[in-house]
Design a protein around this motif. Sequence first.
Motif, PDB file in Angstrom:
ATOM      1  N   LEU A 101     -19.689   2.250 -27.975  1.00 18.85           N
ATOM      2  CA  LEU A 101     -18.959   2.810 -28.625  1.00 18.85           C
ATOM      3  C   LEU A 101     -17.927   1.994 -29.208  1.00 18.85           C
ATOM      4  O   LEU A 101     -17.484   1.937 -30.468  1.00 18.85           O
ATOM      5  CB  LEU A 101     -18.289   4.115 -28.017  1.00 18.85           C
ATOM      6  N   SER A 102     -17.246   0.965 -28.408  1.00 17.87           N
ATOM      7  CA  SER A 102     -16.206   0.205 -28.539  1.00 17.87           C
ATOM      8  C   SER A 102     -16.559  -0.804 -29.910  1.00 17.87           C
ATOM      9  O   SER A 102     -15.722  -1.209 -30.606  1.00 17.87           O
ATOM     10  CB  SER A 102     -15.773  -0.530 -27.398  1.00 17.87           C
ATOM     11  N   VAL A 150     -24.979   9.001 -27.828  1.00 19.81           N
ATOM     12  CA  VAL A 150     -23.969   7.923 -27.851  1.00 19.81           C
ATOM     13  C   VAL A 150     -22.906   8.047 -28.765  1.00 19.81           C
ATOM     14  O   VAL A 150     -22.107   8.170 -28.883  1.00 19.81           O
ATOM     15  CB  VAL A 150     -24.345   6.505 -27.562  1.00 19.81           C
ATOM     16  N   GLY A 198     -14.871  -4.465 -24.600  1.00 19.91           N
ATOM     17  CA  GLY A 198     -14.264  -2.985 -24.326  1.00 19.91           C
ATOM     18  C   GLY A 198     -14.088  -2.414 -23.132  1.00 19.91           C
ATOM     19  O   GLY A 198     -13.859  -1.390 -22.927  1.00 19.91           O
ATOM     20  N   LYS A 199     -13.732  -3.562 -22.424  1.00 19.38           N
ATOM     21  CA  LYS A 199     -13.179  -3.119 -20.819  1.00 19.38           C
ATOM     22  C   LYS A 199     -11.796  -2.509 -20.860  1.00 19.38           C
ATOM     23  O   LYS A 199     -11.030  -2.822 -21.642  1.00 19.38           O
ATOM     24  CB  LYS A 199     -13.092  -4.265 -19.613  1.00 19.38           C
ATOM     25  N   SER A 200     -11.413  -1.701 -19.865  1.00 20.94           N
ATOM     26  CA  SER A 200     -10.144  -1.046 -19.821  1.00 20.94           C
ATOM     27  C   SER A 200      -9.278  -2.143 -19.001  1.00 20.94           C
ATOM     28  O   SER A 200      -9.904  -3.192 -18.415  1.00 20.94           O
ATOM     29  CB  SER A 200     -10.136   0.341 -18.746  1.00 20.94           C
ATOM     30  N   LYS A 224     -20.034   3.299 -23.293  1.00 25.44           N
ATOM     31  CA  LYS A 224     -18.750   3.012 -23.702  1.00 25.44           C
ATOM     32  C   LYS A 224     -18.477   1.648 -24.221  1.00 25.44           C
ATOM     33  O   LYS A 224     -17.823   1.599 -25.355  1.00 25.44           O
ATOM     34  CB  LYS A 224     -17.833   2.913 -22.452  1.00 25.44           C
ATOM     35  N   ILE A 225     -19.313   0.766 -24.151  1.00 25.36           N
ATOM     36  CA  ILE A 225     -19.291  -0.587 -24.577  1.00 25.36           C
ATOM     37  C   ILE A 225     -19.852  -0.409 -25.891  1.00 25.36           C
ATOM     38  O   ILE A 225     -19.389  -0.992 -27.019  1.00 25.36           O
ATOM     39  CB  ILE A 225     -20.120  -1.611 -23.801  1.00 25.36           C
ATOM     40  N   GLY A 251     -20.047  10.371 -29.737  1.00 19.99           N
ATOM     41  CA  GLY A 251     -18.867   9.956 -28.955  1.00 19.99           C
ATOM     42  C   GLY A 251     -17.713   9.279 -29.883  1.00 19.99           C
ATOM     43  O   GLY A 251     -16.534   8.921 -29.689  1.00 19.99           O
TER      44      GLY A 251
END
Length: 210
Positions: A112-113, A19, A164-166, A109-110, A22
């Motif tokens: 990483l954000s 992770v 962290g959502k799009s 992804k969360i 990234g």
Amino acid sequence: MKILLIDDHALFRDGLSLVLDGLDTAIETFEAGSYEAAEVIMRAQPDLDMVLLDLGLPGTSYLDALRAIRQQLPKAFIVILSGTEDYKVVEASLQNGAQGYIPKSSPAKIMLSALQLVISGGTYVPAQILQLKPVTNVATPITQATEHRLTPRQYDVLQQLATGKSNKAIGSELQLTESTVRAHVAAILKAFNVPNRTHAVQHASQHSWL
């Protein structure tokens, strides 16, 4: 950036290392399966930039470990990784030197954000844990945020940004079109006078609006 992973499960450390690849920076990772092993690494690498600490290390209290790491590495970012979603545990972690608290169940992804937010100077706690905060008579985050020119709906969007959502995912969660979400995000950036989403979340966290 030098990052120390402290977790007694080698499989989780291996996955977390992938992770971390990234992140938008060169990474050098060090791994420890116990606090004792981590101490050896910290003495050998006093310039560590970040420590990712598991709460469930055997043989030591996580608060004792957290305080010791903060004392030994005063300039490093410390982020807690845990399967526990207890607000009191989160609060104690932040009060004792952690800058972030990431549930182990979080998607890559969360994670990483969240780490990028911490690196930029913010504090990360997921919205679902913040909602567990005991109710008090002091002004609520939404009251404080709306006093700073955010509408209640913009505050809803801000909370989703913190996860962290799009824009598309936020729209689905709040039943808004993607263009409406973009408009709300633009309004939040303007209200906070910040250039991007990460800085907006950082600004809100620093003012305890999340």
